[in-house]
Design an enzyme around this catalytic site. Structure first.
Site, PDB file in Angstrom:
ATOM      1  N   ASP A 178      23.194 -13.665  18.719  1.00 28.16           N
ATOM      2  CA  ASP A 178      24.564 -13.383  18.552  1.00 28.16           C
ATOM      3  C   ASP A 178      24.968 -12.534  17.265  1.00 28.16           C
ATOM      4  O   ASP A 178      25.249 -13.034  16.198  1.00 28.16           O
ATOM      5  CB  ASP A 178      25.225 -14.763  18.056  1.00 28.16           C
ATOM      6  CG  ASP A 178      26.725 -14.948  17.783  1.00 28.16           C
ATOM      7  OD1 ASP A 178      27.445 -13.947  18.081  1.00 28.16           O
ATOM      8  OD2 ASP A 178      27.110 -15.529  17.042  1.00 28.16           O
ATOM      9  N   ASP A 187       3.585 -17.662  34.530  1.00 27.09           N
ATOM     10  CA  ASP A 187       3.550 -16.327  34.818  1.00 27.09           C
ATOM     11  C   ASP A 187       4.602 -15.427  35.096  1.00 27.09           C
ATOM     12  O   ASP A 187       5.260 -14.871  36.040  1.00 27.09           O
ATOM     13  CB  ASP A 187       2.394 -16.022  36.159  1.00 27.09           C
ATOM     14  CG  ASP A 187       2.099 -14.598  36.376  1.00 27.09           C
ATOM     15  OD1 ASP A 187       2.207 -13.925  35.487  1.00 27.09           O
ATOM     16  OD2 ASP A 187       1.704 -14.231  37.464  1.00 27.09           O
ATOM     17  N   ASP A 208     -11.481   4.798  16.573  1.00 25.45           N
ATOM     18  CA  ASP A 208     -11.829   4.712  15.354  1.00 25.45           C
ATOM     19  C   ASP A 208     -11.944   3.530  14.576  1.00 25.45           C
ATOM     20  O   ASP A 208     -11.246   2.958  13.813  1.00 25.45           O
ATOM     21  CB  ASP A 208     -10.476   5.552  14.690  1.00 25.45           C
ATOM     22  CG  ASP A 208     -10.863   5.813  13.258  1.00 25.45           C
ATOM     23  OD1 ASP A 208     -11.813   6.031  12.883  1.00 25.45           O
ATOM     24  OD2 ASP A 208      -9.851   6.064  12.313  1.00 25.45           O
ATOM     25  N   GLY A 221       0.875  -1.191   0.082  1.00 25.28           N
ATOM     26  CA  GLY A 221      -0.073  -0.148   0.136  1.00 25.28           C
ATOM     27  C   GLY A 221       1.036   1.180   0.113  1.00 25.28           C
ATOM     28  O   GLY A 221       1.910   1.049   0.325  1.00 25.28           O
TER      29      GLY A 221
END
Length: 594
Positions: free
Chosen positions: A541, A505, A278, A156
């Site tokens: 690396d 977690d 939006d 685009g």
């Protein structure tokens, strides 16, 4: 931002409605008797009029700011005030001495503050706080982007720059790279750009586009995101939404699936105190051309953090999708729900609920909120679907559904996917092991930066089956309910879940994020394949000498500090040379003893 840089929008409006220079592109086609004047000519004059109205307005924008420290201070103050008021009552009812009650009070405050601090998204090592979450690896990278990516075709092009299809030279993964010309954006737009980055890099949800990396050179900024196909363009081709009406396969169930995914993303944002402002078809994307491809929300350029105690006032949005209260300069996050209602209306009939011959007429009709279900188009649609749209398009925002309430609507529930959890996925999580800081970091990097959409698509479904309240996180209780489907013993299930939470977690938030779930739920042999491990080592690396140094690790993960680095060396550096070789890297990932 987002799809705007792919179109010739040239939008620079801050305190007024965002409108595109080409309404034919941004608005869905309307039946002949419902077309606006903007589709019959006079488009340029309308845009010029709107821009002229905004030239004298102050050029402001909403910046997403980190309010975490302020919130913590307020939370502590609130706890102190609340508990202080209770001290006399506690002394009397518990027969405590003043000294005992004071200690009781201190302990309560301490526990509350510790609980509050669990949301800091960090891992502590030897007393130092190390930030470790989905945002850890999303940083501005050093060097030229061309050394990392091969640029392919242009996807685009617009006033701000181009969107390219590109391939990572090390991993071979395909990305979308948004190139934004520095010369084409004003200072306010530049600030808004970084605001969007700040919001997007902290969002971790299967229906929100993922931001991977940031680069800049003398002339451009570069945002590296998931490759995508715009929903709007995917559904277009001359007939656009009219074609949907004629597609026998595009049923209410498909429309429900699409809007459910959009609402899931919206609910997660609102849970994080983020409003999009939006939402429209141009900002909803497909990741691939696969008919079963999942949808994702993009373009957070108008997003911001919101405060539940204070209404927003900036007039931002796109005419067909903007909520009436936004036009009145006083609104909450429920403006996003209105936009979802408009999108669903269009999906089911092919044109928007509020139309007019001019933009002003459209906006006047939006203000009234009056719309109809034309029998010619809506008779085949169920009354439950129409009732749902009506709940989303209530002018009184206080009576409008929230995102979570919308996801529980009978019409959506009717088409919701199965809640039966895949036992294999839960078994993978039970077997997950990553005892060291480095292994946790590397596995998190692999799942967030090196996995493909195809690899995590099935995991995404399992995550959402477990996420009962649809907030985009998995709580301890939600995990427990999932495990009780395969483990009838409540005590054993509770013990299992406790172990799992402690292990996966890794940002210590008390909840399981989407990426944390995927890291543990993916088959470990697949995640740690020889090819992926080699690719990961090459990425870290950076000078190609066969070793990973502290400086190279920090280039990807950010500042570690000597204590974290020393802990990593203790875990991985078998020969004590102060760096990590490929052999040590592999042994650590494969859980082999050094």
């Amino acid at each position: 931002m987002g799809s705007k840089c792919c179109r010739d929008d040239n939008i620079q409006i801050k305190d007024e409605i965002l409108t595109a220079q080409n309404p034919d592109v941004t608005a869905p086609p309307i039946p002949e008797n419902k077309k606006s004047l903007s589709q019959q000519g006079s488009k340029q004059s309308q845009v010029e009029d709107l821009q002229a109205q905004t030239e004298n307005k102050q050029k402001e924008y909403d910046m997403a700011i980190d309010e975490q420290e302020l919130k913590q201070e307020k939370a502590v103050d609130s706890v102190i005030q609340e508990q202080t008021s209770k001290v006399p009552e506690i002394v009397q009812t518990q027969n405590m001495t003043i000294e005992q009650s004071n200690q009781y009070f201190v302990d309560i405050v301490k526990n509350e503050v510790q609980s509050q601090n669990q949301t800091d998204n960090c891992v502590k090592s030897q007393g130092r706080v190390f930030k470790f979450g989905v945002e850890t690896f999303v940083k501005e990278k050093e060097g030229l982007i061309g050394t990392h990516y091969n640029f392919g075709k242009v996807l685009g092009q617009g006033a701000f720059g181009k969107v390219w299809k590109a391939t990572n030279k090390t991993t071979g993964l395909v990305r979308a790279i948004k190139q934004i010309k520095k010369s084409s954006i004003i200072k306010e737009e530049e600030s808004r750009l970084f605001s969007e980055m700040n919001i997007l890099k902290n969002l971790d949800h299967p229906h929100i586009v993922k931001l991977f990396e940031l680069f800049q050179d003398e002339n451009n900024y570069y945002l590296v995101t998931e490759q995508f196909i715009e929903l709007y363009r995917y559904l277009s081709g001359g007939e656009l939404f009219d074609r949907i009406k004629k597609m026998s396969s595009f049923s209410e169930s498909i429309a429900a699936d699409y809007i459910r995914q959009i609402l899931l993303a919206t609910a997660h944002c609102h849970e994080q105190q983020i409003v999009h402002r939006d939402l429209k078809p141009e900002n909803i994307i497909f990741i691939s051309e696969d008919p079963k491809s999942q949808l994702k929300v993009i373009d957070f350029g108008t997003s911001r953090k919101f405060d539940n105690q204070k209404a927003m006032s900036k007039r931002l949005g796109t005419p067909y999708y903007i909520a009436p209260e936004v036009l009145g300069h006083s609104y909450t996050e429920k403006c996003d729900i209105w936009s979802c209602g408009v999108i669903l209306y269009i999906l089911l009939c092919g044109y928007p609920p509020f139309v007019g011959k001019t933009e002003n007429q459209i906006l006047e009709r939006v203000k009234t909120g009056k719309f109809t279900f034309d029998p010619e188009d809506w008779d085949p649609i169920s009354k439950e679907a129409k009732a749902f749209i009506t709940k989303l398009l209530r002018v009184d925002a206080s009576k409008r559904l929230s995102a979570k309430q919308a996801l529980e609507d009978p019409w959506l529930v009717k088409y919701a996917p199965s809640t039966q959890v895949n036992r294999k996925v839960l078994d993978n999580i039970r077997q997950f092991q990553a005892q060291t800081v480095l292994k946790q970091a590397l596995m998190s990097y692999m799942i967030t930066q090196m996995s493909t959409q195809k690899e995590i698509q099935e995991l995404q479904k399992e995550f959402q089956r477990l996420d009962i309240n649809n907030d985009g996180f998995l709580s301890k209780d939600e995990f427990l309910k999932g495990y009780l489907q395969i483990q009838n013993d409540l005590k054993l299930a509770q013990e299992e879940v406790e172990k799992i939470l402690e292990m996966i977690d890794i940002n210590r938030s008390g909840l399981i994020d989407f990426s944390e779930f995927c890291m543990a739920a993916m088959n470990q042999e697949k995640l740690l394949s020889v090819q992926r491990v080699e690719q990961a080592f090459k990425i870290f690396d950076q000078n190609g000498d066969g070793f990973i140094s502290k400086k190279e690790l920090e280039a990807v993960m950010g500042d570690l500090g000597d204590d974290i680095w020393n802990q990593i060396l203790t875990d991985c550096d078998n020969n004590g040379d102060g760096q990590i070789s490929y052999e040590e890297f592999v042994k650590m990932l494969k859980n082999k003893k050094l």
